[in-house]
Design an enzyme around this catalytic site. Sequence first.
Site, PDB file in Angstrom:
ATOM      1  N   CYS A   1       0.815  -1.225   0.000  1.00  0.00           N
ATOM      2  CA  CYS A   1       0.000   0.000   0.000  1.00  0.00           C
ATOM      3  C   CYS A   1       0.847   1.272   0.000  1.00  0.00           C
ATOM      4  CB  CYS A   1      -0.998  -0.009   1.159  1.00  0.00           C
ATOM      5  SG  CYS A   1      -0.293   0.083   2.822  1.00  0.00           S
TER       6      CYS A   1
ATOM      7  N   HIS B   1      -5.503   1.660  -4.421  1.00  0.00           N
ATOM      8  CA  HIS B   1      -4.629   1.102  -3.396  1.00  0.00           C
ATOM      9  C   HIS B   1      -4.176  -0.300  -3.765  1.00  0.00           C
ATOM     10  CE1 HIS B   1      -7.689  -1.375  -0.885  1.00  0.00           C
ATOM     11  NE2 HIS B   1      -8.231  -1.115  -2.056  1.00  0.00           N
TER      12      HIS B   1
ATOM     13  N   HIS C   1      -2.940   1.304   6.878  1.00  0.00           N
ATOM     14  CA  HIS C   1      -3.125   1.187   5.432  1.00  0.00           C
ATOM     15  C   HIS C   1      -3.263   2.574   4.823  1.00  0.00           C
ATOM     16  CE1 HIS C   1      -4.128  -0.885   1.725  1.00  0.00           C
ATOM     17  NE2 HIS C   1      -5.251  -0.201   1.606  1.00  0.00           N
TER      18      HIS C   1
END
Length: 157
Positions: free
Chosen positions: A71, A133, A121
């Site tokens: 990520c 993402h 994240h």
Amino acid sequence: MSALNRVPSLMARAGTASALTLAAVSGSVVVPGAASEAAAASHASKALKIAASKKGSPYRWGATGPHRFDCSGLTLYSFKKAGKKLPRTAAQQYNKTSRVSAKSRRTGDLVFFHSGSSVYHVGIYAGKNRIWHAPKTGAVVRLERIWSSSVWYGRVK
């Protein structure tokens, strides 16, 4: 010659018109911070396009591209290609950005998912409550709806 250089002679001809009015009419208004905001928006827009161009790239923990990403590797890669430097991890990236409210978020802002005070994240806001993402092992870079209300927004400076 800029409007500011012309203002005294224009003021003499215009009588009571203000310098700001004359500058606005001539198209040369100086707004503090506007240039830096425009540059930030430009970098964010480029980073968003770069992230989108990586659609389908496989997730790999610790990877920073150009063919595999985790990520924060995707956000780091995208902004680096757009001319901005970010730190490596999602938490470090959060600490490096300017806070933005959900109401003020713009495309290209970073979306940080958190549990309590821990960021775990990150993705790039694409508008309409969606992010680009690299989600998890076994997945690929993709556009997805924000699935949680436990998010913070940050703008790359």
